[in-house]
Design an enzyme around this catalytic site. Sequence first.
Site, PDB file in Angstrom:
ATOM      1  N   SER A  93      16.766  -2.313  -0.419  1.00 40.42           N
ATOM      2  CA  SER A  93      16.656  -0.877  -0.688  1.00 40.42           C
ATOM      3  C   SER A  93      17.888  -0.102  -0.232  1.00 40.42           C
ATOM      4  O   SER A  93      18.192   0.949  -0.793  1.00 40.42           O
ATOM      5  CB  SER A  93      15.418  -0.299   0.001  1.00 40.42           C
ATOM      6  OG  SER A  93      14.270  -0.793  -0.623  1.00 40.42           O
ATOM      7  N   ASP A 267       6.758  -0.223  -2.581  1.00 36.88           N
ATOM      8  CA  ASP A 267       7.463  -1.411  -2.081  1.00 36.88           C
ATOM      9  C   ASP A 267       6.667  -2.113  -0.978  1.00 36.88           C
ATOM     10  O   ASP A 267       6.562  -3.342  -0.964  1.00 36.88           O
ATOM     11  CB  ASP A 267       8.823  -0.973  -1.537  1.00 36.88           C
ATOM     12  CG  ASP A 267       9.595  -2.109  -0.885  1.00 36.88           C
ATOM     13  OD1 ASP A 267       9.967  -3.049  -1.613  1.00 36.88           O
ATOM     14  OD2 ASP A 267       9.819  -2.056   0.336  1.00 36.88           O
ATOM     15  N   HIS A 271       5.368  -5.937  -0.972  1.00 36.62           N
ATOM     16  CA  HIS A 271       5.658  -6.936   0.073  1.00 36.62           C
ATOM     17  C   HIS A 271       4.361  -7.532   0.608  1.00 36.62           C
ATOM     18  O   HIS A 271       4.300  -8.714   0.924  1.00 36.62           O
ATOM     19  CB  HIS A 271       6.425  -6.294   1.235  1.00 36.62           C
ATOM     20  CG  HIS A 271       7.890  -6.122   0.987  1.00 36.62           C
ATOM     21  ND1 HIS A 271       8.754  -7.177   0.899  1.00 36.62           N
ATOM     22  CD2 HIS A 271       8.641  -4.999   0.799  1.00 36.62           C
ATOM     23  CE1 HIS A 271       9.982  -6.718   0.678  1.00 36.62           C
ATOM     24  NE2 HIS A 271       9.932  -5.399   0.600  1.00 36.62           N
ATOM     25  N   ASP A 309      14.385   1.290  -7.177  1.00 36.40           N
ATOM     26  CA  ASP A 309      15.605   0.669  -6.645  1.00 36.40           C
ATOM     27  C   ASP A 309      15.641  -0.828  -6.966  1.00 36.40           C
ATOM     28  O   ASP A 309      16.686  -1.443  -7.038  1.00 36.40           O
ATOM     29  CB  ASP A 309      15.718   0.926  -5.144  1.00 36.40           C
ATOM     30  CG  ASP A 309      14.441   0.641  -4.377  1.00 36.40           C
ATOM     31  OD1 ASP A 309      13.406   0.285  -5.001  1.00 36.40           O
ATOM     32  OD2 ASP A 309      14.459   0.762  -3.140  1.00 36.40           O
ATOM     33  N   HIS A 439      11.680  -9.030  -2.791  1.00 41.25           N
ATOM     34  CA  HIS A 439      12.201  -8.313  -3.954  1.00 41.25           C
ATOM     35  C   HIS A 439      12.543  -9.290  -5.076  1.00 41.25           C
ATOM     36  O   HIS A 439      12.797 -10.461  -4.827  1.00 41.25           O
ATOM     37  CB  HIS A 439      13.486  -7.565  -3.575  1.00 41.25           C
ATOM     38  CG  HIS A 439      13.267  -6.519  -2.542  1.00 41.25           C
ATOM     39  ND1 HIS A 439      14.285  -5.750  -2.028  1.00 41.25           N
ATOM     40  CD2 HIS A 439      12.143  -6.092  -1.918  1.00 41.25           C
ATOM     41  CE1 HIS A 439      13.794  -4.915  -1.139  1.00 41.25           C
ATOM     42  NE2 HIS A 439      12.497  -5.099  -1.049  1.00 41.25           N
TER      43      HIS A 439
HETATM   44 ZN   LIG Z   1      11.351  -3.775   0.094  1.00 35.68          ZN
END
Ligand SMILES: [Zn+2]
Length: 475
Positions: A93, A267, A271, A309, A439
């Site tokens: 990020s 995000d 995760h 992102d 990611h």
């Molecule tokens: Zn992340």
Amino acid sequence: MNKLLPAAFLALLSSSCSHAATDKNNQQPLPASQAKNVIMIVADGMGPAYTTAYRYFNDNPATKKIEQTVFDRHLMGSSSTYPAPISGYITDSAAAATALAAGVKTYNGAIGVDVNKNKVESVLHRAKKQGKKTGVVVTSQINHATPAAYISHNESRRNYQELANSYIDNGINTDVLLGGGWKYYANDKRNLVNEYKQANVHYVDNYQSLESLPKNKAVLGLFADVGLPWALDDTDKFRLSTMTKAAIKQLENEQGFFMLIEASQVDWAGHGRDIAAAMHEMSDLAKTVEYLEQYVANHPDTLVILTADHSTGGLSIGRKTVKPTQELNSTYFWQPEILRTMGMSPSAFSKLFANNEIVLKVASQHLNFELSKTEFQLLVDAKIAGKNLLKEFLEKPLAEQKKVKYKPQANTPIHIALKKIIDVRTNTGWGTISHSASHTAVDVPVFAFGAEKQRFSGAIDNTDIAKKIFAILGK
Ligand SMILES: [Zn+2]
């Protein structure tokens, strides 16, 4: 900006356009030719599977059609996300935020610095220099990677306290700053909250106070120790939308404003392989974008850009299971029904279940969906496993206990078991065999609406987004 015309004249022109440019036939204000206000939204981790999953999550099963979402209405194209070559193809990020904020590819972990660790100017810095007001609204701590790359510079995203200090030590460059972070803003070493107050910044620490902010005063709002609670668990389930509305009211002025909004926790859900938390973070984001849609309709000199992102977790809408359930012979299904009504996050439920004697019926009530006996047994087994893990840990000598970075939590096995139950029920897949995911390097969607939105169409790179915003802001 047109160099032949003085800036003051252009400002006058654009502000008058916003009120005068009306299509006589439908009375809808036309988009202004120049964007006075720029709102950049980063949905951290929101790869294409998230906006698609949200469409089905948002679908009203009582109607035959699948309802269009606010994201469907404004899709412009896609963006690549890769960092500088030194970090390979998958970005973190920090590098991605530096690319989006400054138009520069850098190494993973870099905050507002290039590969040589030289500071790079962000669009927020430029907007401030242009005399615009600036705002940052996030659901993470305000010194987290994405907001930090717009506000500050540091060779590592991990220097959280240095970043928090820099927001004030390098001169306050935000007129509104909302998110989490008490841990860094009021601790033994330094009380940054008091320093902000001394610098004549209005401080608030609860969502209600956002309704009555003093006019023409800079604002710092912190609402949690670190990141805000999950949307599913927060007192205000649409806190990003609430903060955004308050920030815009505070930022509106003749010269215009630049605002960064981050839906930070999509995000974190990725995760954690947590589809329930992910969909409710998306819901808060959708409500925020719907509000901005209305705002732009009334303020056509405003541009809104939304992108991610990177994608997180390798989320897949449907997966091939070893054995389809008896009721469902096909492997082609994704069933978000239980996600729509869930009353608390798997994380919150796991803590409740670990610390209380809860029977099947009550567990189902908390989750707001019926658990089967088999599923309930999985939770009970996980509770015993959690207790044993903690007991084993506490029986170790103190010196050995201290060596462990993360102390085992009794609720962790319950948390993992519940997320697995939800994945099986909904048939959600993740690109990982572990309990956490990382990611991925897939391109992300780009959305835009309002003045100058056409600049963001097609297949572009994350650095192009900053370059285009710089072009809009001018030198
Ligand atoms: Zn992340």
